[in-house]
Enzyme design. Structure first.
Site, mmCIF file in Angstrom:
data_model
loop_
_atom_site.group_PDB
_atom_site.id
_atom_site.type_symbol
_atom_site.label_atom_id
_atom_site.label_comp_id
_atom_site.label_asym_id
_atom_site.label_seq_id
_atom_site.Cartn_x
_atom_site.Cartn_y
_atom_site.Cartn_z
ATOM 1 N N GLY A 10 0.770 -1.230 0.000
ATOM 2 C CA GLY A 10 0.000 0.000 0.000
ATOM 3 C C GLY A 10 0.798 1.276 0.000
ATOM 4 N N ARG A 31 7.054 -5.593 9.630
ATOM 5 C CA ARG A 31 7.236 -6.634 10.640
ATOM 6 C C ARG A 31 8.193 -7.722 10.168
ATOM 7 N NH1 ARG A 31 3.400 -7.094 14.908
ATOM 8 N NH2 ARG A 31 1.839 -5.448 14.880
ATOM 9 N N TYR A 149 -10.995 3.236 15.260
ATOM 10 C CA TYR A 149 -10.074 3.687 14.210
ATOM 11 C C TYR A 149 -10.068 5.209 14.110
ATOM 12 C CZ TYR A 149 -7.942 4.224 9.599
ATOM 13 O OH TYR A 149 -7.131 4.595 8.557
ATOM 14 N N LYS A 153 -6.869 7.834 14.909
ATOM 15 C CA LYS A 153 -6.364 8.751 13.890
ATOM 16 C C LYS A 153 -6.598 10.210 14.284
ATOM 17 C CE LYS A 153 -4.684 5.881 10.833
ATOM 18 N NZ LYS A 153 -3.250 5.873 10.474
ATOM 19 N N LYS A 183 -7.813 1.799 -2.386
ATOM 20 C CA LYS A 183 -7.891 0.346 -2.273
ATOM 21 C C LYS A 183 -6.554 -0.161 -1.741
ATOM 22 C CE LYS A 183 -10.658 -1.606 -4.987
ATOM 23 N NZ LYS A 183 -11.355 -2.124 -6.198
ATOM 24 N N THR A 184 -6.490 -0.431 -0.450
ATOM 25 C CA THR A 184 -5.279 -0.935 0.203
ATOM 26 C C THR A 184 -5.599 -2.250 0.903
ATOM 27 O OG1 THR A 184 -5.657 0.116 2.353
ATOM 28 C CG2 THR A 184 -4.604 1.474 0.644
ATOM 29 N N LEU A 186 -5.717 -2.536 4.040
ATOM 30 C CA LEU A 186 -6.280 -2.239 5.368
ATOM 31 C C LEU A 186 -7.615 -2.949 5.607
ATOM 32 C CD1 LEU A 186 -5.581 -0.449 7.897
ATOM 33 C CD2 LEU A 186 -7.162 1.235 6.932
#
Length: 272
Positions: A10, A31, A149, A153, A183-184, A186
């Protein structure tokens, strides 16, 4: 040089690639670097002296310190920190347990803040630095069934604006890159909670509407990349750099209404 988090896909992948193309030395973290996207593995193979893939779990103190230490040892300084790593979750406030709220804030807020705390002494010593926190339009929108969420943020947005006033006298600026819908990965990795019976009907309507928006979201991350580059390069950066926010018609008046907050902060600190 730029230290960038959340580069496994992304926005992070696209931003790391773009900064490398702009001539930056880059430490692109995730990670598990073994699972890095092929695009970044190719850059690392072609330019090993200036592009490094490194492990980083933003929720782990030792991992954060190790990433910063590696970056400084390899390149001697950190000019730009880009906090991009993040997670999402859907669910009503009542259905979202404390552990999930804490996980959301550990990743989306506390991890970035602790990385900032690690790099600020370095940037002060350099007399320059830029901190880019990738937030979201969700930082300003209070979307139902996305309270955790949006809350994380919103908190990062508020902390960033405060930080910018605190550190500008050192030559360090902090800004938000604020993407709209794209569009990721997530949504696929979202830690969603199934709606309990009292919320089932309205949650189903929300999910249907939101899924439709995500299905038609753009896949081209160019606006986010361009916003990140502008946020890193502009001599006197804006507080927030929206990217791909055109579908969110209510956002421009919100940003206009929030603009005076910078002047208030400067006045309170005698920097106006």
């Amino acid at each position: 040089m730029a230290l960038i988090t959340g580069c496994s896909s992304g926005f992070g992948e696209a931003i790391a690639s773009a900064f490398a193309s702009e001539g930056y030395e880059v430490v692109a973290t995730m990670r598990n670097p073994d699972n890095a996207p092929e695009s970044l593995k190719a850059i690392a193979a072609e330019t090993p002296d200036s592009f490094v893939l490194a492990p980083l779990d933003v929720t782990d103190a030792a991992s954060r310190q190790a990433a910063v230490d590696l970056t400084v040892k390899r390149f001697g300084q950190i000019d730009v920190l880009i906090n991009n790593a993040g997670i999402g979750a859907r669910g009503s406030l009542e259905d979202t347990p404390e552990a999930l709220w804490r996980k959301m804030f550990e990743t989306n807020l506390f991890g970035p803040i602790e990385l900032i705390r690690l790099v600020l002494p370095l940037m002060r010593e350099q007399g320059a630095g830029r901190i880019l926190n990738v937030t979201s339009v969700a930082a300003l929108l209070k979307t139902p069934f996305m309270g955790a969420y949006c809350g994380s943020k919103h908190a990062l947005d508020a902390a960033t604006i405060a930080l910018d006033t605190e550190t500008r006298s050192f030559g360090v600026r902090a800004v938000c890159v604020m993407p709209g819908p794209f569009k990721t990965s997530l949504p696929a990795n979202s830690l969603d909670r199934e709606a309990s019976e009292p919320y089932a009907k309205i949650a189903a309507t929300f999910n249907s509407t939101f899924d439709g928006m995500e299905a038609h979201a753009p896949e081209d991350f160019t606006p986010v990349v361009e916003a990140a580059l502008a946020a890193a390069h502009d001599a006197d950066p804006d507080m927030r750099y929206p990217a791909g926010t055109e579908p969110v018609k209510i956002l421009p008046p919100i940003l206009e209404a929030l603009a005076p907050l910078r002047k208030i902060g400067l006045h309170l600190t005698g920097q106006d």
